[in-house]
Design an enzyme around this catalytic site. Structure first.
Site, short mmCIF file in Angstrom:
data_model
loop_
_atom_site.label_atom_id
_atom_site.label_comp_id
_atom_site.label_asym_id
_atom_site.label_seq_id
_atom_site.Cartn_x
_atom_site.Cartn_y
_atom_site.Cartn_z
N LYS A 13 0.85 -1.20 0.00
CA LYS A 13 0.00 0.00 0.00
C LYS A 13 0.88 1.25 0.00
O LYS A 13 1.95 1.25 -0.57
CB LYS A 13 -0.96 -0.03 1.20
CG LYS A 13 -1.71 -1.36 1.31
CD LYS A 13 -2.87 -1.28 2.27
CE LYS A 13 -3.49 -2.65 2.39
NZ LYS A 13 -4.75 -2.65 3.06
N HIS A 97 -8.17 -3.39 -6.35
CA HIS A 97 -8.18 -3.53 -4.89
C HIS A 97 -9.36 -2.74 -4.32
O HIS A 97 -9.71 -1.69 -4.84
CB HIS A 97 -6.85 -3.01 -4.32
CG HIS A 97 -6.68 -3.34 -2.87
ND1 HIS A 97 -7.23 -2.56 -1.88
CD2 HIS A 97 -6.04 -4.37 -2.25
CE1 HIS A 97 -6.94 -3.11 -0.71
NE2 HIS A 97 -6.22 -4.20 -0.91
N GLU A 169 -11.13 -10.90 -1.47
CA GLU A 169 -10.85 -10.09 -0.28
C GLU A 169 -12.15 -9.48 0.25
O GLU A 169 -12.57 -8.42 -0.23
CB GLU A 169 -9.88 -8.97 -0.62
CG GLU A 169 -8.55 -9.44 -1.16
CD GLU A 169 -7.44 -8.43 -0.87
OE1 GLU A 169 -6.51 -8.79 -0.15
OE2 GLU A 169 -7.55 -7.29 -1.35
N GLY A 175 -7.71 -5.05 6.75
CA GLY A 175 -7.17 -4.09 7.71
C GLY A 175 -7.98 -3.97 8.98
O GLY A 175 -7.78 -3.04 9.77
N SER A 215 -6.73 -9.57 6.55
CA SER A 215 -6.15 -9.83 7.88
C SER A 215 -5.48 -11.21 7.98
O SER A 215 -5.59 -11.89 9.01
CB SER A 215 -7.20 -9.63 8.98
OG SER A 215 -7.70 -8.30 8.94
C1 PEP Z 1 -5.02 -6.00 1.43
O1 PEP Z 1 -4.74 -4.83 1.46
O2 PEP Z 1 -5.13 -6.56 0.34
C2 PEP Z 1 -5.23 -6.71 2.69
C3 PEP Z 1 -5.72 -7.92 2.64
O3 PEP Z 1 -4.93 -6.04 3.84
P1 PEP Z 1 -4.80 -6.67 5.31
O4 PEP Z 1 -3.98 -7.93 5.18
O5 PEP Z 1 -4.09 -5.62 6.12
O6 PEP Z 1 -6.17 -6.95 5.80
#
Ligand code: PEP
Length: 251
Positions: A13, A97, A169, A175, A215
């Protein structure tokens, strides 16, 4: 037995200066030199790509970008093309994303054009899809994902998509520290694989890698990776520290 080679991908990121990115990449190269069981990708910011590329050259860590623009060049201030990413050393590019969809107005149509641009330049597209918490609560998870897949992959043949990676996701798990249970994730991955079979063919459905993201941490990766349709992870926060990311890589 695993038939698809796993991919553990780190999305950095908007974190790390050039110097910090090079240092983290260098440490990760050392920590992952014995990891022959999986592909590995890190996606630093655009400004660090070329420097990180030099650092990881010859290692088993691959380079990815976090976004691209679909035109090859022109008057598009602030944008970066697929060819430019290739010239900076990228093999992968993350597309669609949820942060780009939610904060920067990315749509399934733009995702579709970006996937096409990636494929034309022989970059491996990592297409992100996922439902929000309210969509899940309203029982719309499968219809939301269906639309994202149908529109994101509209107009391609299965031959075009041989390298495509899908990252499921759930937005509510990014996050937030909340992870989908391995069973919840497996159920969705199974659904996505059958969707790919219906839209394209069985070969693509069986070979396509579907990553889970949201996460993922050293403590939950093994259980997620034990699921038959989970082929890897897209990791945000826990990819920033090479020691922590290395534990995920060594699931
Ligand atoms: C991501 O940004 O693709 C993600 C899964 O973030 P996190 O692992 O922090 O939840």
């Amino acid at each position: 037995m695993r038939t698809r080679r796993p991919l553990i991908a780190g999305n950095w990121k908007m974190f790390k200066t050039c110097a910090e990115a090079v240092e983290a990449a260098s440490r990760l190269v050392d920590l992952s030199s014995d990891a022959n069981h999986t592909d590995i990708m890190i996606a630093p910011t655009f400004t660090s790509l070329a420097l990180v590329s030099e650092k990881i050259a010859g290692s088993n860590v691959g380079l990815g970008a976090q976004n691209l623009f679909w035109e090859s060049q022109g008057a598009f201030t602030g944008e970066i093309s697929a060819q430019m990413l290739v010239s900076a050393g990228c093999r992968y590019v993350i597309i669609g994303h949820s942060e780009r969809r939610q904060l920067f107005g990315e749509t399934d149509e733009s995702v579709n054009k970006k996937i096409n641009a990636a494929i034309q330049s022989e970059l491996i597209p990592v297409m992100c899809i996922g439902e929000t918490e309210s969509q899940r609560d309203a029982d719309k998870t499968f219809s939301v994902l269906d639309k994202q897949v149908q529109m994101g992959l509209e107009g391609f043949s299965s031959g075009d998509l041989g390298s495509l990676v899908i990252a499921y996701e759930p937005v509510w798990a990014i996050g937030t520290g909340k992870t989908a249970t391995s069973n919840q994730a497996q159920e969705v991955h199974r659904f996505l694989r059958s969707l790919i079979e219906k839209k394209f063919d069985k070969n693509l459905a069986e070979s396509i890698r579907i990553l889970y993201g949201g996460s993922v941490k050293p403590g939950n990766v093994a259980e997620l990776m034990s699921m038959p349709d989970i082929d890897g992870a897209l990791v945000g926060g826990a990819s920033l520290d090479p020691e922590v990311f290395s534990k995920i890589i060594h699931f």
